[in-house]
Motif scaffolding. Sequence first.
Motif, PDB file in Angstrom:
ATOM      1  N   UNK A  18     -14.203   8.815   0.536  1.00  0.00           N
ATOM      2  CA  UNK A  18     -13.512   8.216   1.687  1.00  0.00           C
ATOM      3  C   UNK A  18     -14.069   6.834   2.018  1.00  0.00           C
ATOM      4  N   UNK A  19     -15.375   6.684   1.951  1.00  0.00           N
ATOM      5  CA  UNK A  19     -15.984   5.379   2.233  1.00  0.00           C
ATOM      6  C   UNK A  19     -15.558   4.360   1.185  1.00  0.00           C
ATOM      7  N   UNK A  20     -15.478   4.792  -0.066  1.00  0.00           N
ATOM      8  CA  UNK A  20     -15.037   3.896  -1.142  1.00  0.00           C
ATOM      9  C   UNK A  20     -13.587   3.456  -0.902  1.00  0.00           C
ATOM     10  N   UNK A  21     -12.728   4.405  -0.539  1.00  0.00           N
ATOM     11  CA  UNK A  21     -11.324   4.081  -0.261  1.00  0.00           C
ATOM     12  C   UNK A  21     -11.210   3.160   0.951  1.00  0.00           C
ATOM     13  N   UNK A  22     -11.988   3.440   1.992  1.00  0.00           N
ATOM     14  CA  UNK A  22     -11.975   2.585   3.184  1.00  0.00           C
ATOM     15  C   UNK A  22     -12.377   1.156   2.823  1.00  0.00           C
ATOM     16  N   UNK A  23     -13.391   1.016   1.990  1.00  0.00           N
ATOM     17  CA  UNK A  23     -13.871  -0.313   1.594  1.00  0.00           C
ATOM     18  C   UNK A  23     -12.831  -1.045   0.749  1.00  0.00           C
ATOM     19  N   UNK A  24     -12.165  -0.322  -0.116  1.00  0.00           N
ATOM     20  CA  UNK A  24     -11.206  -0.961  -1.027  1.00  0.00           C
ATOM     21  C   UNK A  24      -9.841  -1.188  -0.391  1.00  0.00           C
ATOM     22  N   UNK A  25      -9.398  -0.236   0.467  1.00  0.00           N
ATOM     23  CA  UNK A  25      -8.016  -0.276   0.955  1.00  0.00           C
ATOM     24  C   UNK A  25      -7.881  -0.200   2.459  1.00  0.00           C
ATOM     25  N   UNK A  26      -8.959  -0.409   3.198  1.00  0.00           N
ATOM     26  CA  UNK A  26      -8.981  -0.363   4.654  1.00  0.00           C
ATOM     27  C   UNK A  26      -8.967   1.088   5.137  1.00  0.00           C
ATOM     28  N   UNK A  27      -9.084   1.258   6.422  1.00  0.00           N
ATOM     29  CA  UNK A  27      -9.194   2.587   7.022  1.00  0.00           C
ATOM     30  C   UNK A  27      -7.892   3.366   6.896  1.00  0.00           C
ATOM     31  N   UNK A  28      -8.024   4.702   6.886  1.00  0.00           N
ATOM     32  CA  UNK A  28      -6.862   5.579   6.836  1.00  0.00           C
ATOM     33  C   UNK A  28      -5.981   5.313   8.050  1.00  0.00           C
ATOM     34  N   UNK A  31      -1.755  -0.122   7.707  1.00  0.00           N
ATOM     35  CA  UNK A  31      -0.669  -0.477   6.785  1.00  0.00           C
ATOM     36  C   UNK A  31      -1.178  -0.730   5.364  1.00  0.00           C
ATOM     37  N   UNK A  32      -2.348  -1.341   5.235  1.00  0.00           N
ATOM     38  CA  UNK A  32      -2.902  -1.632   3.906  1.00  0.00           C
ATOM     39  C   UNK A  32      -3.194  -0.348   3.142  1.00  0.00           C
ATOM     40  N   UNK A  33      -3.748   0.629   3.855  1.00  0.00           N
ATOM     41  CA  UNK A  33      -4.075   1.917   3.221  1.00  0.00           C
ATOM     42  C   UNK A  33      -2.796   2.647   2.833  1.00  0.00           C
ATOM     43  N   UNK A  34      -1.773   2.573   3.674  1.00  0.00           N
ATOM     44  CA  UNK A  34      -0.486   3.233   3.382  1.00  0.00           C
ATOM     45  C   UNK A  34       0.123   2.655   2.115  1.00  0.00           C
ATOM     46  N   UNK A  35       0.084   1.349   1.961  1.00  0.00           N
ATOM     47  CA  UNK A  35       0.620   0.699   0.759  1.00  0.00           C
ATOM     48  C   UNK A  35      -0.144   1.183  -0.465  1.00  0.00           C
ATOM     49  N   UNK A  36      -1.466   1.236  -0.380  1.00  0.00           N
ATOM     50  CA  UNK A  36      -2.289   1.694  -1.505  1.00  0.00           C
ATOM     51  C   UNK A  36      -1.986   3.151  -1.849  1.00  0.00           C
TER      52      UNK A  36
END
Length: 106
Positions: A18-28, A31-36
């Motif tokens: 989760x921390x890796x995803x947050x760092x790469x694609x912003x927080x859950x 909008x950035x995380x949704x696109x990813x």
Amino acid sequence: MKRKNIMSEKDLKIFDVDAQLDAAFDKEGTPERKIAEDKAYAFFTGQIIEEARKKANMTQAELAEKIGTNKSYISRVETGRTEPKVSTFYRIASALGLTVKLTPVI
């Protein structure tokens, strides 16, 4: 004699996905995380379709002909550049001899 490649515990690195995803694609929830996430779902869907097509010993052109489209569309789906509509997904599954089963999340 073949040597086995065995990793020791010190070679294994544990990390927080989760921390890796947050760092790469912003927080859950952003909008950035949704696109990813949408891109990831399209990619994984394409990988499932490609694997099933290959197991069915079918070319992209043959699958395309069976569902009434063209080879480039199948290529775009398999690479995640295009996400098929639900109706098209069902046609693809049927052409590959598969069924789609929806089950409740428990």
